[in-house]
Design a protein around this motif. Structure first.
Motif, PDB file in Angstrom:
ATOM      1  N   LYS A  41     -25.760  32.094  73.277  1.00 22.31           N
ATOM      2  CA  LYS A  41     -26.303  31.482  72.066  1.00 22.31           C
ATOM      3  C   LYS A  41     -25.765  32.125  70.781  1.00 22.31           C
ATOM      4  CE  LYS A  41     -30.681  30.092  74.172  1.00 22.31           C
ATOM      5  NZ  LYS A  41     -31.080  31.018  75.232  1.00 22.31           N
ATOM      6  N   VAL A  42     -25.053  33.237  70.900  1.00 18.77           N
ATOM      7  CA  VAL A  42     -24.533  33.933  69.718  1.00 18.77           C
ATOM      8  C   VAL A  42     -23.151  33.403  69.377  1.00 18.77           C
ATOM      9  CG1 VAL A  42     -23.800  36.174  68.801  1.00 18.77           C
ATOM     10  CG2 VAL A  42     -25.902  36.006  70.123  1.00 18.77           C
ATOM     11  N   ASN A  43     -22.975  32.967  68.116  1.00 15.67           N
ATOM     12  CA  ASN A  43     -21.695  32.401  67.675  1.00 15.67           C
ATOM     13  C   ASN A  43     -20.825  33.408  66.928  1.00 15.67           C
ATOM     14  OD1 ASN A  43     -23.946  29.989  67.046  1.00 15.67           O
ATOM     15  ND2 ASN A  43     -22.289  29.484  68.424  1.00 15.67           N
ATOM     16  N   MET A  44     -21.441  34.481  66.418  1.00 15.32           N
ATOM     17  CA  MET A  44     -20.691  35.502  65.693  1.00 15.32           C
ATOM     18  C   MET A  44     -21.504  36.792  65.675  1.00 15.32           C
ATOM     19  SD  MET A  44     -19.318  35.543  61.736  1.00 15.32           S
ATOM     20  CE  MET A  44     -17.852  34.575  61.923  1.00 15.32           C
ATOM     21  N   ILE A  45     -20.804  37.920  65.633  1.00 17.91           N
ATOM     22  CA  ILE A  45     -21.468  39.227  65.534  1.00 17.91           C
ATOM     23  C   ILE A  45     -20.920  39.930  64.305  1.00 17.91           C
ATOM     24  CG2 ILE A  45     -21.806  41.465  66.657  1.00 17.91           C
ATOM     25  CD1 ILE A  45     -21.214  39.774  69.352  1.00 17.91           C
ATOM     26  N   ILE A  46     -21.835  40.409  63.456  1.00 18.84           N
ATOM     27  CA  ILE A  46     -21.438  41.204  62.287  1.00 18.84           C
ATOM     28  C   ILE A  46     -22.005  42.593  62.514  1.00 18.84           C
ATOM     29  CG2 ILE A  46     -21.717  41.542  59.799  1.00 18.84           C
ATOM     30  CD1 ILE A  46     -22.015  38.584  59.462  1.00 18.84           C
ATOM     31  N   THR A  47     -21.143  43.592  62.509  1.00 13.09           N
ATOM     32  CA  THR A  47     -21.619  44.948  62.749  1.00 13.09           C
ATOM     33  C   THR A  47     -21.089  45.933  61.712  1.00 13.09           C
ATOM     34  OG1 THR A  47     -21.752  46.765  64.358  1.00 13.09           O
ATOM     35  CG2 THR A  47     -19.765  45.410  64.437  1.00 13.09           C
TER      36      THR A  47
END
Length: 149
Positions: free
Chosen positions: A71-77
């Motif tokens: 369900k995750v379309n992008m990760i910002i870390t």
């Protein structure tokens, strides 16, 4: 963009889901607010291990949690975090067969070219400097739409 969160872009029914990872509460809240204002669904994690758990990549891989990954379309870390850096998190994500295609954006308050290059070489989609601005998030949203297309 209206209050119902319906995106005006044709062909996209739901809000993109972004996982925001930062050990600093203020930074985490800022990213969350900017993303929500750009019609994104946001889940936050306070460190890399929590992010991996959420994505079903933690040491105690629970089958119920693994559903989140799709369900995750992008990760910002954030890059600089205690325990596990954003770079280490990026490597773990890119090693995962079901997560490797999810775009990862690294943010940092330090402009260190060698660090930026290292992250991009490892597969980061973008490297952005803190503090993030609304224009940065608009750029991310554009990237996200290209990735989903």
């Amino acid at each position: 963009m209206d209050a119902s969160g319906v995106s005006s872009t044709d062909g996209i029914m739901e809000e993109p889901h972004v996982l925001a990872v930062d050990d600093n509460l203020v930074d985490r809240k800022l990213v969350e607010k900017l993303l929500r204002n750009s019609s994104c669904k946001v889940t936050t994690a306070e460190n890399g291990l929590r992010a991996l758990e959420y994505l079903g990549l933690g040491d105690d891989r629970q089958s119920s949690v693994t559903n989140n990954a799709s369900k995750v379309n992008m990760i910002i870390t954030d890059y600089c975090m205690p325990g596990m850096t954003g770079y280490e998190l990026l490597k773990k994500i890119k090693e995962s067969s079901n997560m490797k295609d999810v775009p990862v954006v690294i943010v940092s308050s330090e402009n260190v070219p060698t660090r930026i290059n290292k992250c991009l070489e490892e597969g980061a989609k973008m490297f952005m400097l803190k503090p993030l601005k609304y224009s940065d998030v608009k750029k991310l949203r554009c990237q996200l739409m290209q990735c989903r297309g």
